[in-house]
Design a protein around this motif. Sequence first.
Motif, mmCIF file in Angstrom:
data_model
loop_
_atom_site.group_PDB
_atom_site.id
_atom_site.type_symbol
_atom_site.label_atom_id
_atom_site.label_comp_id
_atom_site.label_asym_id
_atom_site.label_seq_id
_atom_site.Cartn_x
_atom_site.Cartn_y
_atom_site.Cartn_z
ATOM 1 N N THR A 78 0.797 -1.224 0.000
ATOM 2 C CA THR A 78 0.000 0.000 0.000
ATOM 3 C C THR A 78 0.839 1.288 0.000
ATOM 4 O O THR A 78 0.616 2.166 -0.837
ATOM 5 C CB THR A 78 -0.945 -0.006 1.217
ATOM 6 N N PRO A 79 1.756 1.440 0.947
ATOM 7 C CA PRO A 79 2.396 2.763 1.074
ATOM 8 C C PRO A 79 3.180 3.172 -0.158
ATOM 9 O O PRO A 79 3.160 4.352 -0.552
ATOM 10 C CB PRO A 79 3.316 2.612 2.286
ATOM 11 N N CYS A 80 3.857 2.217 -0.789
ATOM 12 C CA CYS A 80 4.651 2.568 -1.965
ATOM 13 C C CYS A 80 3.737 2.854 -3.146
ATOM 14 O O CYS A 80 3.873 3.853 -3.846
ATOM 15 C CB CYS A 80 5.616 1.425 -2.278
ATOM 16 N N ARG A 81 2.772 1.969 -3.350
ATOM 17 C CA ARG A 81 1.853 2.114 -4.490
ATOM 18 C C ARG A 81 1.084 3.427 -4.404
ATOM 19 O O ARG A 81 0.986 4.174 -5.375
ATOM 20 C CB ARG A 81 0.891 0.927 -4.493
ATOM 21 N N GLU A 82 0.555 3.719 -3.231
ATOM 22 C CA GLU A 82 -0.297 4.900 -3.085
ATOM 23 C C GLU A 82 0.516 6.145 -2.765
ATOM 24 O O GLU A 82 0.180 7.246 -3.194
ATOM 25 C CB GLU A 82 -1.346 4.661 -1.997
#
Lengths: 420, 801
Positions: free
Chosen positions: A346-350
């Motif tokens: 989640t954190p990298c993608r978003e």
Amino acid sequence: MTTFAMPESIVLRWAQTPGMTELEPYRRAGGYEAARRVAAGELAPEAVIEALVASGLRGKGGAGFPTGQKWKFIPRQAPVTYVVVNGDEGEPCTFKDRTLLEGAPHLLIEGVLIAALTVGARKAYVYLRREFYRARRTLEAALEQARAAGLVGRGVFGSARDVEIVVHSGAGAYIAGEETALLESLEGRRALPRLRPPFPAQAGLYQRPTLLNNVETLCHVPVILTLGPERYKDYGPPALFSVSGHVVRPGVYEAPLGVKLRSLIFDYAGGLRPGRRFKAAFPGGSSSMPLVADHLDVPMDYDSLRVLGSMLGSAAVIVIDDSADMVEIIARTVEFYREESCGKCTPCREGTIWATQVLERILHGRGRPEDLALLEGIARGMTGTCFCPLGESVPPSLVASLRHFRDEYERYIAGATRGH
Amino acid sequence: MATDPAVRTVTLTIDGRAVTVPPGTTVYQAARAAGIEIPIFCYHDRMPPLGACRMCLVKVDRMGKLQTSCTLPAADGMVVSTTDPEVVAGQEAILEFLLINHPLDCPICDKGGECPLQDQTFRWGPGRSRFVEAKRDFAKPVSLGPVLTLDRERCILCWRCVRFGEIIAGDDALKGFERGFTSEINTPFTLPVESKFIGNTIAICPVGALTSRTYRFRARPWDNEPVPSTCTHCGLGCAVWFDVRGGEIVRTRAREAPAVNDIWLCDLGFFGHDYVASGERLTAPLVRRDGRLTQASWEEALDLVASRLRAARDRAPGRVAFLGGRRLSNEDALVAARLFGEVIGTPHRDHRVDAPPGGASLEVAWGLRAPLEEIARGDVFLLVGCDVTEEYPILWLRMKAAVDRGAALLLLHARRLEVRRHARWERLVRADRLAAETGALADALERGAAGPPPGLEAAVAAIAAGRRVHVVVGRFALDGPGGSAVLAAAVRIAEHSGGVLHVARGKGNDIGAQRFGLLPGAGGWPAPEILRRAAAGDLDVLYVAGSDPATAVTDRSAWDAARRGVGFLVVHEAFLSATAEAADVVLPSLVLPEKDGTVTNLEGRTLPLRAAVRGPGAARGDREIFSLIAARLGALFTYGTGDELFEALRAATPGVEAGAILPVAPVPARLAGDVPAGAVAAGAGGGSAELILATIDHLFTQGATTGRCRGITALAGAPHCLIHPDDAARLGVEPGALVELATGHGAVVLQARVTDVTAPGQVLLPRGFDAVSAYALVRWPHAVVAVTVRPLVAAAAGGAP
Ligand SMILES: Cc1cc2nc3c(=O)[nH]c(=O)nc-3n(C[C@H](O)[C@H](O)[C@H](O)COP(=O)(O)O)c2cc1C
Ligand code: SF4
Ligand code: SF4
Ligand code: FES
């Protein structure tokens, strides 16, 4: 100004000496002797590993893991073991592996042979970056010569040992350079990093113990065995720096580990263009936190850079002079990670998409004063929460730019505010 | 922090509390065991951790970064905080990241009210959004086949659905495409999803990204009343919740049952309830007057039935026969058996309506011979003529788990199975070769060192090395040519390997019918014989309940002759089935989801039924109808409550306990009576006898019940047959073209699917499509017949045939 004499190189010279793509010149120059000794049993696996440990060689792919120790981790009794060479070289502005592949393919093949013979692998895969068309041709041609000469394939060097080497090209994803994602890709799936443990040494390719090293790392191995670890260390030990950006002579330079950043830029790479001032530099590829003028005298080694919150990474020095717009550079950098994020976590993608949206907005004159805190917040949210180092490498650069070049951001935002 | 392998437990501290767990437990599991809640999205306790969503962060002493608790093994002395401000900030950040591109359409989302994202945002989320950019924009929901809809904007990319297909079902139905923020779940080219288990992905999707087209927008979860019951389709008896709203089942969900279905269902279970609420249900008795079925009162209908039964009984009890049971409850079966066995006194009762004469189905008790949980621990599975996902999908999930742990899957069938990519050995043979091939395998095993014939090596090696071998013989093998020979060979294989032989036969509550008296009594006739005697005029009354012989009897002409030959036909039915249409009296009956009681699954396990909804109109439960008739014949069955009935069941069959397995009878060592192996009936006059026709099972069909379930009908697709590419090329059959299949007995027109799923020289015809009477092409005693295939070119071009 004193004139600077570049030290003699012991690794890079193989790629810089003409003719080294051919088998015979390489052998005449002493090549394949180390591999022959290992195949003949003159150098036992323990001795090879001991030499690597003594040399202090650390992985050149980015993580800097001690190579001898990694080789030691491979279980010796496993029925099947693989060697995988990381030739993905996707880190922006890194081009040392390509230089070695194109100039000294036999040096790599020799390193692979030594690795396979030492850990007991019968098969090695070289995973090449998709765009390495020339490197692939050169390597395949060299492999053909080595195979014809009985150095690769069945019964290498007349021994009873088989070592097959297979070249594979990726499909063009930066994340495929991360070792576990590389293994996924090699097995025919999407390159998404795997959970560790298990580490590749325990369960890597097809869940078998796998020794995975960078191209350059393996190119150091024959040199260490030929010169001996002590003489090797006398050279620095050596490291290959890819210097690019606003310097007069960009290129690959072999310099002792711990060389000053200033020396790399001003001695090796010929300094900045006339009339330009140093502004910043990424010391280890775009994944490392950029340094500023205060840091020019930092020794380019693992620990000194870590203390500063940066890293040696792939030793790719990207030099930025005062003609550059730092907000643009950071926006472009974050955009790279947005494009290359595998999307698994989640954190990298978003975080990468959100941060680039905010940066784009600032660059297009639609920034708001609270955007700087927002960028810091996004960076904080990504820090220590990402699955793999790809996402984790975004926040340090973003935060450093906000600290050192806040005025540049503020100018954009002030312009935006005035425009309203 | 190392864990000593000799130490049996590890003790760690979570939020100041000491928690002791077995080694290998993750911090998340340890916290959960201690009642400490850590939010999760990607983790699912039936799959190994992935570590992708990063929601389950915790802080661990002496570890620099926050850790994902779902991936972190608990270690002795570890000190964990789930409430540290750093953890709270981390979780807030993850939720914020998830929400920036999540649409805020909760008010119209099916998941609203049962959505982990909604719940966790409420508990752990930041108060307001700092996101001012444009949200990710995907074309609105995409349809991935007849039952699945994917709303990519709502997807939080937790990968659960993808991993379900990889890890649990093994069908790789959904996959990730693209990368980074453009990542999406999809199928290649957005083609309809290929799965028998896709409903489970809807169930485990933590948001409303995956929804079913049958339930979408139908109800809000809090308006549903969940009723615990048992699925009665395939016979494995999965535990279900029927979600009821406004007197109608609007959704079926899996109910956790570790011993049976764990937390999963197949799509027949998920989408197989619509028929209950069908407007075509029979609501009043029908009596044939002047050749036409007309409505009658229960009194009139029951009096008529009772008088005909009485008359027949008075002539000779054996002039009455009973057929059916698959769609009855245990209690229904028990009461039926008492009515026909005790009150009327006929031994001619049989639930095995779809068994051909002389086939091995009539020689053995049906059912599994080991619990599903034990099968899950097997190390070799030999499936002979059993298409596990088409017949018993949940059995496959057990096998898949074992195969992942190294068990060998060996397949011997006349069709390629969709699970074949998990198989260590696969043998595709024509139906008429199945017996010989099974025999060859048994011979090779018994010969041992002598070296197996080519092609059998891998199977022989796997079985020889197996320590927990399960041999599963399916309907196709039992009822095919040489069924007894297949069974005998399977018995030898199981014996030689010390393994278990399973008779994978029976649907619905066939095992309950078998157990509670719907089998021939002393001197009684099996079903095919009942039909033959009916045709011969030896019966006065044929009574049918819980079955539709007109479509189930595998030789249509045998049924038609029986109907013509019998004086009086009584049918309990929910629909005006083909059998009911031909009946003299039709009594409208409840279907299983409308009943209280029990059923017996293929393991022999007694499972509960609870009426989810009331039946339509004047429809009545089967056992009530039987009791009313018994009363008219002078026998008073006084079962007051369901409990008393269950006590009667236990008294009738010692060992029956709720939820427990009572094993079915063992397979006899000696088996007899069969069509000689390989025998094929002669083909249609003049046609080439090179092609044979065999019928196969499909999970999704268009029968009386499945044909009235929107999702299932759509999943089943058009009636079709499977023909090998070599044969298709030779006969000029284009893929998808209409063809006429003709045997000496009849002809049907349907679509041809050209595929190497079938063997060359063999056309396979899925049964269960009522529009195409597969059994009109077959004539007993042959299960397989020669067939000619004629492409209907005009039809393919769009014209009428
Ligand atoms: C996002 C990412 C990209 C990477 N790309 C490369 C690469 O292109 N080449 C490489 O050798 N190592 C790359 N690495 C490092 C590898 O994961 C691994 O540490 C290395 O190949 C091990 O070899 P070494 O010990 O010889 O350095 C990358 C790591 C990450 C996290
Ligand atoms: S940080 Fe996450 S999304 Fe980014 S590349 Fe690594 S695993 Fe993929
Ligand atoms: S569709 Fe649902 S289960 Fe699948 S990845 Fe998206 S959120 Fe997860
Ligand atoms: S639940 Fe632990 S990372 Fe997703």
